[in-house]
Design a protein around this motif. Structure first.
Motif, short mmCIF file in Angstrom:
data_model
loop_
_atom_site.label_atom_id
_atom_site.label_comp_id
_atom_site.label_asym_id
_atom_site.label_seq_id
_atom_site.Cartn_x
_atom_site.Cartn_y
_atom_site.Cartn_z
N MET A 173 74.55 19.85 -56.64
CA MET A 173 74.01 18.67 -57.28
C MET A 173 72.54 18.48 -56.90
N PHE A 174 72.25 18.58 -55.62
CA PHE A 174 70.89 18.34 -55.13
C PHE A 174 69.94 19.42 -55.63
N ASP A 175 70.37 20.67 -55.59
CA ASP A 175 69.55 21.79 -56.03
C ASP A 175 69.21 21.67 -57.51
N HIS A 176 70.21 21.42 -58.34
CA HIS A 176 69.98 21.31 -59.77
C HIS A 176 69.15 20.07 -60.11
N VAL A 188 71.28 15.73 -67.33
CA VAL A 188 71.86 16.95 -66.79
C VAL A 188 72.50 16.70 -65.42
N GLY A 189 72.00 15.69 -64.69
CA GLY A 189 72.65 15.33 -63.43
C GLY A 189 74.09 14.89 -63.66
N ARG A 190 74.30 14.13 -64.70
CA ARG A 190 75.66 13.70 -65.04
C ARG A 190 76.50 14.88 -65.52
N MET A 191 75.86 15.85 -66.19
CA MET A 191 76.58 17.06 -66.60
C MET A 191 77.03 17.87 -65.39
N ILE A 218 61.51 2.44 -65.71
CA ILE A 218 62.96 2.27 -65.90
C ILE A 218 63.67 3.60 -65.72
N SER A 219 63.10 4.69 -66.27
CA SER A 219 63.72 6.01 -66.16
C SER A 219 63.77 6.46 -64.71
N PHE A 220 62.69 6.20 -63.96
CA PHE A 220 62.66 6.55 -62.54
C PHE A 220 63.71 5.76 -61.76
N ALA A 221 63.78 4.46 -62.03
CA ALA A 221 64.74 3.60 -61.32
C ALA A 221 66.17 4.04 -61.62
N ALA A 222 66.44 4.39 -62.89
CA ALA A 222 67.78 4.81 -63.28
C ALA A 222 68.17 6.11 -62.58
N TYR A 223 67.22 7.06 -62.53
CA TYR A 223 67.54 8.34 -61.90
C TYR A 223 67.68 8.17 -60.38
N ALA A 224 66.81 7.37 -59.78
CA ALA A 224 66.90 7.13 -58.34
C ALA A 224 68.23 6.47 -57.99
N PHE A 273 71.04 6.70 -59.71
CA PHE A 273 72.09 7.71 -59.91
C PHE A 273 72.18 8.64 -58.70
N VAL A 274 71.04 9.15 -58.27
CA VAL A 274 71.01 10.08 -57.14
C VAL A 274 71.55 9.42 -55.87
N THR A 275 71.11 8.19 -55.61
CA THR A 275 71.54 7.48 -54.41
C THR A 275 73.04 7.24 -54.40
#
Length: 416
Positions: free
Chosen positions: A120-123, A313-316, A371-377, A379-381
């Protein structure tokens, strides 16, 4: 747990990485180097730390571009761009990223930390790097703010999406004889190096003139396009080749599993839809000289697009490692949908509601980026917290179980 359902978390223990790399360069040239390079890292260094170090180098390259290149920060044209030596640092940085990205898996096996979190982290880091390299390579090729840069973004993201889509259906990461993570990155390293020596204007030369083929009768009927545009055409053929072979691999897997061979094709729709959405926003009719492609909002626009893609793609990948359903919709597209609709209102005889000027358009693009940055951050967290809590591991610390099954932070002299 939180973001990941309990039944999906239980599938994490069934995960096992499978990969195929047919690259001759990887096998006979780079892999011996990577095998030696990983031994330089202490066993107390977590694999994800190595991955993040590589991505940090790419961010340094990107910030260097923004610092030196006024073309990407203002609406002025005719800027010379970064000093030539900067391109050499981009080449060195990208090669370092490739090397670190390649050895994180080896470090994971050395420390016993191989698992779903590492993939997950690598991709995730690879997804972020993809857009950053598009911006950097487009500048090195002298493409600037143009539709060629947009085409490069689409082609590069499409290749990444295809690889993830293929892995979801086949259960393994497949890298062919020519792949983006190996030959593709080396090609961009070469572009940076050439631009460092000759400057980006090198790529403005006509391809037939440069190769001294323009006087040949057989070649005279071919368009004599610049080298940078030729590179884009070459990339389009490469994308077509990857689509064909990715589907062959998926088709073979679906036949072995006795499942539908048509449904996987439908799962390409999320990428196609998201790309068309971004193009629709970019190609809006001009209103009060508000046009993203010609403005300083272009780079933040690409960055917002890249973060939305990374979220998708993170969700994929999460669906792959947890054996969950394929994500067809992503809520982070909402802001781009709003931007595309608002910007195209003049087509229906109405003025934009939000993007009424260049300034307002730029503000809205930056808002979408935020907003895109906050959403991805977020998700990752959430994903990292859920996986580490469930598996009892740490993201950036090497941990080992003692004889009683209790996890402890590993010491360098305790690892083997």
């Amino acid at each position: 747990m939180g973001h990941i359902p309990q039944r999906s978390l239980e599938n994490l223990k069934k995960y096992a990485y499978k990969g195929v790399d047919k690259s001759l360069i990887s096998r006979y040239v780079l892999n011996p180097f990577w095998t030696w390079f990983v031994t330089l890292w202490p066993l107390s260094v977590a694999p994800n730390t190595i991955t993040l170090t590589g991505l940090s180098i790419v961010f340094i390259n990107f910030f260097t571009l923004l610092y030196y290149d006024a073309l990407y920060l203002t609406e002025r044209e005719g800027e010379e761009g970064p000093p030539h030596w900067v391109y050499y640092t981009w080449a060195a940085g990208l090669f370092a990223y490739q090397s670190l990205d390649a050895i994180d898996g080896k470090q994971a096996r050395r420390t016993g930390m191989a698992g779903p979190l590492g993939e997950m982290f690598d991709h995730g880091c690879d997804a972020l790097n993809t857009t950053l390299e598009v911006i950097l390579a487009s500048r090195a090729l002298g493409l600037g703010r143009s539709w060629w840069t947009v085409a490069s973004q689409i082609a590069t993201l499409a290749n990444f999406y295809l690889t993830t889509w293929e892995e979801y259906h086949t259960g393994q990461l497949f890298l062919g004889h020519i792949s983006g993570p190996v030959e593709g990155i080396l090609m961009i390293v070469a572009i940076f190096s050439i631009s460092g020596y000759y400057g980006p204007q090198f790529w403005d030369q006509k391809i037939l003139t440069f190769t001294h083929l323009e006087n040949l009768t057989l070649m005279s009927r071919l368009p004599n396009i610049p080298l940078n545009e030729s590179f884009m055409v070459f990339g389009a053929f490469g994308l077509g080749f990857n689509i064909f072979y990715s589907y062959l691999n998926v088709l073979k897997a679906t036949r072995a599993q006795k499942t539908s061979s048509i449904r996987p094709l439908l799962l390409l729709a999320p990428f196609a839809g998201s790309a068309l959405l971004q193009v629709a926003w970019l190609s809006h009719p001009r209103f009060n000289n508000s046009y993203i492609l010609d403005s300083a909002a272009f780079v933040p626009f690409l960055c917002a697009w890249g973060l939305q893609f990374a979220h998708m793609v993170g969700r994929m990948i999460l669906a792959h490692v947890t054996k969950g359903p394929f994500p067809m919709w992503d809520w982070v597209w909402i802001w781009s949908i709003a931007g595309a609709i608002d910007a195209n209102l003049p087509l229906f005889g109405m003025a934009p509601i939000i993007q009424t000027s260049t300034r307002n358009t730029t503000i809205f693009v930056w808002f979408t980026l935020f907003i895109s940055f906050a959403a991805y951050a977020r998700f990752v967290t959430l994903v990292i917290n859920d996986i580490t809590n469930y598996l009892g591991i740490a993201c950036f610390t090497v941990r080992k179980k003692d004889d009683k099954g209790v996890w402890h932070n590993a010491q360098p002299d305790k690892l083997s």
